[in-house]
Write an enzyme that holds these catalytic residues in place. Sequence first.
Site, PDB file in Angstrom:
ATOM      1  N   ARG A   1      10.639 -17.347  21.778  1.00 52.56           N
ATOM      2  CA  ARG A   1       9.587 -16.217  21.785  1.00 52.56           C
ATOM      3  C   ARG A   1       8.310 -16.188  21.539  1.00 52.56           C
ATOM      4  NH1 ARG A   1       7.236 -12.994  19.923  1.00 52.56           N
ATOM      5  NH2 ARG A   1       9.138 -12.060  18.924  1.00 52.56           N
TER       6      ARG A   1
ATOM      7  N   PHE B   1      -2.441 -18.880  14.059  1.00 50.81           N
ATOM      8  CA  PHE B   1      -3.410 -17.710  13.993  1.00 50.81           C
ATOM      9  C   PHE B   1      -3.291 -17.457  12.912  1.00 50.81           C
ATOM     10  CE2 PHE B   1      -3.596 -13.198  14.669  1.00 50.81           C
ATOM     11  CZ  PHE B   1      -4.544 -13.007  15.468  1.00 50.81           C
TER      12      PHE B   1
ATOM     13  N   GLU C   1       3.046  -8.337  14.263  1.00 56.96           N
ATOM     14  CA  GLU C   1       2.702  -8.182  14.980  1.00 56.96           C
ATOM     15  C   GLU C   1       2.159  -6.770  15.356  1.00 56.96           C
ATOM     16  OE1 GLU C   1       0.886  -9.331  17.581  1.00 56.96           O
ATOM     17  OE2 GLU C   1       1.853 -11.353  17.593  1.00 56.96           O
TER      18      GLU C   1
HETATM   19  P1  TGC Z   1     -10.069  -0.243  14.109  1.00 58.88           P
HETATM   20  O1  TGC Z   1     -11.670   0.918  13.036  1.00 58.88           O
HETATM   21  O2  TGC Z   1      -9.156   1.334  14.448  1.00 58.88           O
HETATM   22  O3  TGC Z   1     -10.737  -0.931  14.622  1.00 58.88           O
HETATM   23  C1  TGC Z   1     -11.221  -2.058  14.479  1.00 58.88           C
HETATM   24  C2  TGC Z   1     -12.484  -2.418  16.041  1.00 58.88           C
HETATM   25  O4  TGC Z   1     -10.787  -2.598  16.854  1.00 58.88           O
HETATM   26  C3  TGC Z   1     -11.052  -2.412  17.812  1.00 58.88           C
HETATM   27  N1  TGC Z   1      -9.438  -2.271  17.531  1.00 58.88           N
HETATM   28  C4  TGC Z   1      -9.127  -2.884  19.403  1.00 58.88           C
HETATM   29  N2  TGC Z   1      -9.883  -3.946  20.277  1.00 58.88           N
HETATM   30  C5  TGC Z   1      -8.412  -4.684  21.327  1.00 58.88           C
HETATM   31  N3  TGC Z   1      -7.241  -3.940  20.260  1.00 58.88           N
HETATM   32  C6  TGC Z   1      -6.936  -3.010  20.012  1.00 58.88           C
HETATM   33  N4  TGC Z   1      -5.282  -2.805  19.748  1.00 58.88           N
HETATM   34  C7  TGC Z   1      -7.563  -2.828  18.474  1.00 58.88           C
HETATM   35  N5  TGC Z   1      -7.477  -1.858  17.882  1.00 58.88           N
HETATM   36  C8  TGC Z   1      -7.789  -1.120  17.374  1.00 58.88           C
HETATM   37  C9  TGC Z   1     -11.687  -0.638  17.145  1.00 58.88           C
HETATM   38  O5  TGC Z   1     -12.039  -0.498  18.980  1.00 58.88           O
HETATM   39  C10 TGC Z   1     -12.505  -1.038  16.931  1.00 58.88           C
HETATM   40  O6  TGC Z   1     -14.264  -1.952  17.290  1.00 58.88           O
HETATM   41  P2  TGC Z   1     -15.196  -1.611  17.720  1.00 58.88           P
HETATM   42  O7  TGC Z   1     -15.866  -2.599  18.589  1.00 58.88           O
HETATM   43  O8  TGC Z   1     -15.271   0.147  17.558  1.00 58.88           O
HETATM   44  O9  TGC Z   1     -15.261  -2.491  15.636  1.00 58.88           O
HETATM   45  O10 TGC Z   1      -9.370  -1.000  12.471  1.00 58.88           O
HETATM   46  P3  TGC Z   1      -9.389  -0.574  11.472  1.00 58.88           P
HETATM   47  O11 TGC Z   1      -9.219  -0.984  10.384  1.00 58.88           O
HETATM   48  O12 TGC Z   1      -8.586   1.089  11.221  1.00 58.88           O
HETATM   49  O13 TGC Z   1      -7.534  -0.951  11.430  1.00 58.88           O
HETATM   50  C11 TGC Z   1      -6.158  -0.362  12.365  1.00 58.88           C
HETATM   51  C12 TGC Z   1      -5.059  -1.154  12.422  1.00 58.88           C
HETATM   52  C13 TGC Z   1      -4.500  -0.747  11.160  1.00 58.88           C
HETATM   53  C14 TGC Z   1      -4.195  -0.047  13.538  1.00 58.88           C
HETATM   54  C15 TGC Z   1      -4.985  -2.175  12.877  1.00 58.88           C
HETATM   55  O14 TGC Z   1      -5.295  -3.087  11.278  1.00 58.88           O
HETATM   56  C16 TGC Z   1      -3.851  -3.483  12.552  1.00 58.88           C
HETATM   57  O15 TGC Z   1      -3.333  -3.503  14.567  1.00 58.88           O
HETATM   58  N6  TGC Z   1      -3.140  -3.150  11.736  1.00 58.88           N
HETATM   59  C17 TGC Z   1      -1.909  -4.577  11.829  1.00 58.88           C
HETATM   60  C18 TGC Z   1      -2.062  -5.906  11.421  1.00 58.88           C
HETATM   61  C19 TGC Z   1      -1.522  -6.894  12.728  1.00 58.88           C
HETATM   62  O16 TGC Z   1      -0.009  -6.404  13.574  1.00 58.88           O
HETATM   63  N7  TGC Z   1      -1.289  -7.801  11.698  1.00 58.88           N
HETATM   64  C20 TGC Z   1      -0.759  -8.842  13.095  1.00 58.88           C
HETATM   65  C21 TGC Z   1      -0.806  -9.922  12.607  1.00 58.88           C
HETATM   66  S1  TGC Z   1      -0.538 -11.874  13.676  1.00 58.88           S
HETATM   67  C22 TGC Z   1       0.693 -11.804  13.339  1.00 58.88           C
HETATM   68  O17 TGC Z   1       2.213 -11.123  12.831  1.00 58.88           O
HETATM   69  C23 TGC Z   1       2.096 -12.674  14.333  1.00 58.88           C
HETATM   70  S2  TGC Z   1       3.369 -12.858  14.525  1.00 58.88           S
HETATM   71  C24 TGC Z   1       4.019 -13.808  15.497  1.00 58.88           C
HETATM   72  C25 TGC Z   1       4.911 -14.421  16.338  1.00 58.88           C
HETATM   73  O18 TGC Z   1       5.925 -15.279  15.182  1.00 58.88           O
HETATM   74  O19 TGC Z   1       5.142 -14.159  17.687  1.00 58.88           O
HETATM   75  P1  FAD Z   2       2.503  -4.921   4.282  1.00 56.17           P
HETATM   76  O1  FAD Z   2       1.136  -4.102   4.914  1.00 56.17           O
HETATM   77  O2  FAD Z   2       2.240  -4.818   2.695  1.00 56.17           O
HETATM   78  O3  FAD Z   2       3.248  -2.942   4.185  1.00 56.17           O
HETATM   79  C1  FAD Z   2       4.421  -3.629   2.947  1.00 56.17           C
HETATM   80  C2  FAD Z   2       4.667  -1.848   4.006  1.00 56.17           C
HETATM   81  O4  FAD Z   2       4.327  -0.832   4.205  1.00 56.17           O
HETATM   82  C3  FAD Z   2       4.907  -1.738   5.493  1.00 56.17           C
HETATM   83  O5  FAD Z   2       6.579  -1.027   5.512  1.00 56.17           O
HETATM   84  C4  FAD Z   2       4.147  -0.986   6.125  1.00 56.17           C
HETATM   85  O6  FAD Z   2       4.528  -0.730   7.268  1.00 56.17           O
HETATM   86  C5  FAD Z   2       3.868   0.127   5.122  1.00 56.17           C
HETATM   87  N1  FAD Z   2       2.540   0.434   5.318  1.00 56.17           N
HETATM   88  C6  FAD Z   2       1.052  -0.385   5.206  1.00 56.17           C
HETATM   89  N2  FAD Z   2       0.238   0.510   5.702  1.00 56.17           N
HETATM   90  C7  FAD Z   2       0.261   1.506   5.286  1.00 56.17           C
HETATM   91  C8  FAD Z   2       0.520   3.385   5.626  1.00 56.17           C
HETATM   92  N3  FAD Z   2      -1.364   3.216   5.963  1.00 56.17           N
HETATM   93  N4  FAD Z   2       1.325   4.125   5.941  1.00 56.17           N
HETATM   94  C9  FAD Z   2       2.618   3.996   5.894  1.00 56.17           C
HETATM   95  N5  FAD Z   2       2.978   2.986   5.484  1.00 56.17           N
HETATM   96  C10 FAD Z   2       2.355   1.607   5.338  1.00 56.17           C
HETATM   97  N6  FAD Z   2       0.267 -12.837  10.381  1.00 56.17           N
HETATM   98  C11 FAD Z   2      -0.261 -13.525  11.014  1.00 56.17           C
HETATM   99  O7  FAD Z   2      -1.250 -13.086  10.777  1.00 56.17           O
HETATM  100  N7  FAD Z   2       0.212 -14.579  11.673  1.00 56.17           N
HETATM  101  C12 FAD Z   2       1.458 -14.761  11.997  1.00 56.17           C
HETATM  102  O8  FAD Z   2       1.258 -16.151  12.919  1.00 56.17           O
HETATM  103  C13 FAD Z   2       2.179 -14.472  11.761  1.00 56.17           C
HETATM  104  N8  FAD Z   2       3.629 -14.242  11.960  1.00 56.17           N
HETATM  105  C14 FAD Z   2       4.382 -13.751  11.026  1.00 56.17           C
HETATM  106  C15 FAD Z   2       6.118 -14.396  11.229  1.00 56.17           C
HETATM  107  C16 FAD Z   2       6.995 -13.740  10.114  1.00 56.17           C
HETATM  108  C17 FAD Z   2       8.451 -14.425  10.228  1.00 56.17           C
HETATM  109  C18 FAD Z   2       6.801 -12.920   9.247  1.00 56.17           C
HETATM  110  C19 FAD Z   2       7.590 -12.177   8.666  1.00 56.17           C
HETATM  111  C20 FAD Z   2       5.715 -12.195   9.946  1.00 56.17           C
HETATM  112  C21 FAD Z   2       4.152 -13.008  10.210  1.00 56.17           C
HETATM  113  N9  FAD Z   2       2.932 -12.597  10.139  1.00 56.17           N
HETATM  114  C22 FAD Z   2       1.818 -13.337  10.740  1.00 56.17           C
HETATM  115  C23 FAD Z   2       2.690 -11.353   9.103  1.00 56.17           C
HETATM  116  C24 FAD Z   2       2.659  -9.923   9.706  1.00 56.17           C
HETATM  117  O9  FAD Z   2       1.955  -9.810  10.816  1.00 56.17           O
HETATM  118  C25 FAD Z   2       2.482  -9.085   8.128  1.00 56.17           C
HETATM  119  O10 FAD Z   2       3.553  -9.346   7.479  1.00 56.17           O
HETATM  120  C26 FAD Z   2       2.836  -7.582   8.954  1.00 56.17           C
HETATM  121  O11 FAD Z   2       1.033  -7.286  10.193  1.00 56.17           O
HETATM  122  C27 FAD Z   2       2.943  -7.430   7.081  1.00 56.17           C
HETATM  123  O12 FAD Z   2       2.068  -7.401   6.516  1.00 56.17           O
HETATM  124  P2  FAD Z   2       2.628  -6.697   5.198  1.00 56.17           P
HETATM  125  O13 FAD Z   2       3.567  -7.944   5.008  1.00 56.17           O
HETATM  126  O14 FAD Z   2       1.645  -7.971   4.165  1.00 56.17           O
HETATM  127  O15 FAD Z   2       2.820  -5.804   4.550  1.00 56.17           O
END
Ligand code: TGC
Ligand code: FAD
Length: 385
Positions: A92, A131, A365
């Site tokens: 997935r 990504f 995510e």
């Molecule tokens: P914030 O100030 O809230 O927002 C900045 C700008 O972004 C807009 N926005 C969104 N737009 C679309 N969808 C959403 N869900 C959005 N959330 C916010 C917002 O409106 C604003 O737009 P603008 O035009 O006004 O500038 O941003 P923040 O810096 O305070 O961050 C908010 C937070 C913490 C929720 C966000 O940074 C976050 O979601 N952090 C988690 C990071 C994350 O999920 N990383 C994933 C990496 S990729 C991955 O893990 C792939 S796994 C792949 C796999 O194997 O399946």
């Molecule tokens: P951190 O951000 O360092 O967080 C560590 C801990 O602190 C977590 O429990 C978190 O919830 C907590 N924490 C952080 N901030 C706060 C807060 N404000 N309040 C309370 N708790 C908080 N990323 C990509 O970009 N592309 C990919 O394809 C991708 N694939 C991945 C595949 C795998 C197998 C894994 C494990 C990760 C992947 N990631 C990818 C990265 C993933 O998105 C990050 O690991 C995730 O976003 C968390 O970031 P971090 O690991 O740096 O943890």
Amino acid sequence: MLVPGDLYEVDELLSDDERLVQQSVRTLVRDRVLPVIGEHFEQGTFPRELLPALADMGLLGMHLQGYGCAGTSAIAYGIACEELEAGDSAVRSFISVQGSLAMFPIWAFGSEEQKSRWLPEMAAGRVLGCFGLTEPDAGSDPAAMQTRARRDGDDWVIDGTKMWITNGSVADVAVVWAQTDTGIRGFLVERGTRGFSTSDVTRKLSLRASVTSELSLQSVRVPAGAVLPGVTGLRGPLSCLNEARFGISWGAMGAARACFESALEYSRQRSAFGKPIAGFQLTQQKLADMATAIVQGRLVAHRLGVLKDSGRAQPVQVSLAKRANVRIAMDVARSARTVLGANGVTLEYPVSRHMANLESVLTYEGTEEVHTLILGQALTGHSAF
Ligand code: TGC
Ligand code: FAD
């Protein structure tokens, strides 16, 4: 006749086309994924041999319109994720990354030239994408990224490191998000570009059948046509995450169902104290809790799908479903593991494999905590990040 994994007949909510997707992906998982996935998990290898079948079924970028993509409903995409993750989260994940994280930004924010060049090839599985958002020191808070792109004549020059990137070393093109003088931009960086290299994360205990890599960018020069013209700011990558998180909220229910079905079957066959363990009240309570949680999670996923297909899904609703359903899947997996006793800790059964995978799914995510805070902010108006 009620099906244990679908006690509320949630499948009845699917359209004929969606049911067709469900059945064909379920068959693919039964015939092609399950026979090989345990070995791939054990060896830590990506089941690349599945790629032609996944592409032939139109699963790559399936919810996108045009450019060789299948153009299905969001619900069809969700149900495909559910069935694939019943096989393994890694499969997935592969679909999520290719369709929602690599193809979607090109589709949504790319130039016509970028779309025509990349999307048909990616839909056909001839080109793989990844990504790059997360960095070694910026995961939950991608706004803190250090990767930087600066203009040099017509070109861009990118420096930085991306970490934990699914499909990083197998991808032909990386969508790399970088700071610029005008805000965060997305760049299409092709494999083989000078200064761009990858190395895989080894010794993972979760998502072992998925490739996870570091991307290193050292003075990587890309032409002006490599930048995604349609978006500036964190909204770009976060929009892609909405797509992938949606798929995960369905996918997690597939992992949960696989664990539940394994536990149910085992409980009927295994005897202790002279009778099947299915006949013990404590086992029945575990199974009843699992079946109930799966119904709840699938209803949430389906409702989210309805909202998405009508263009009304809000990011906070996606966060609710991702957070709730991954937690359900983890709880189901852990409980199912106990039903299997010692056998539950081996790869002879799928449960521990799913349980280990779900640790990554909980974290990537957006971690469970991040989604809690997104919900908290939406409910109270106060940011607690
Ligand atoms: P914030 O100030 O809230 O927002 C900045 C700008 O972004 C807009 N926005 C969104 N737009 C679309 N969808 C959403 N869900 C959005 N959330 C916010 C917002 O409106 C604003 O737009 P603008 O035009 O006004 O500038 O941003 P923040 O810096 O305070 O961050 C908010 C937070 C913490 C929720 C966000 O940074 C976050 O979601 N952090 C988690 C990071 C994350 O999920 N990383 C994933 C990496 S990729 C991955 O893990 C792939 S796994 C792949 C796999 O194997 O399946
Ligand atoms: P951190 O951000 O360092 O967080 C560590 C801990 O602190 C977590 O429990 C978190 O919830 C907590 N924490 C952080 N901030 C706060 C807060 N404000 N309040 C309370 N708790 C908080 N990323 C990509 O970009 N592309 C990919 O394809 C991708 N694939 C991945 C595949 C795998 C197998 C894994 C494990 C990760 C992947 N990631 C990818 C990265 C993933 O998105 C990050 O690991 C995730 O976003 C968390 O970031 P971090 O690991 O740096 O943890």
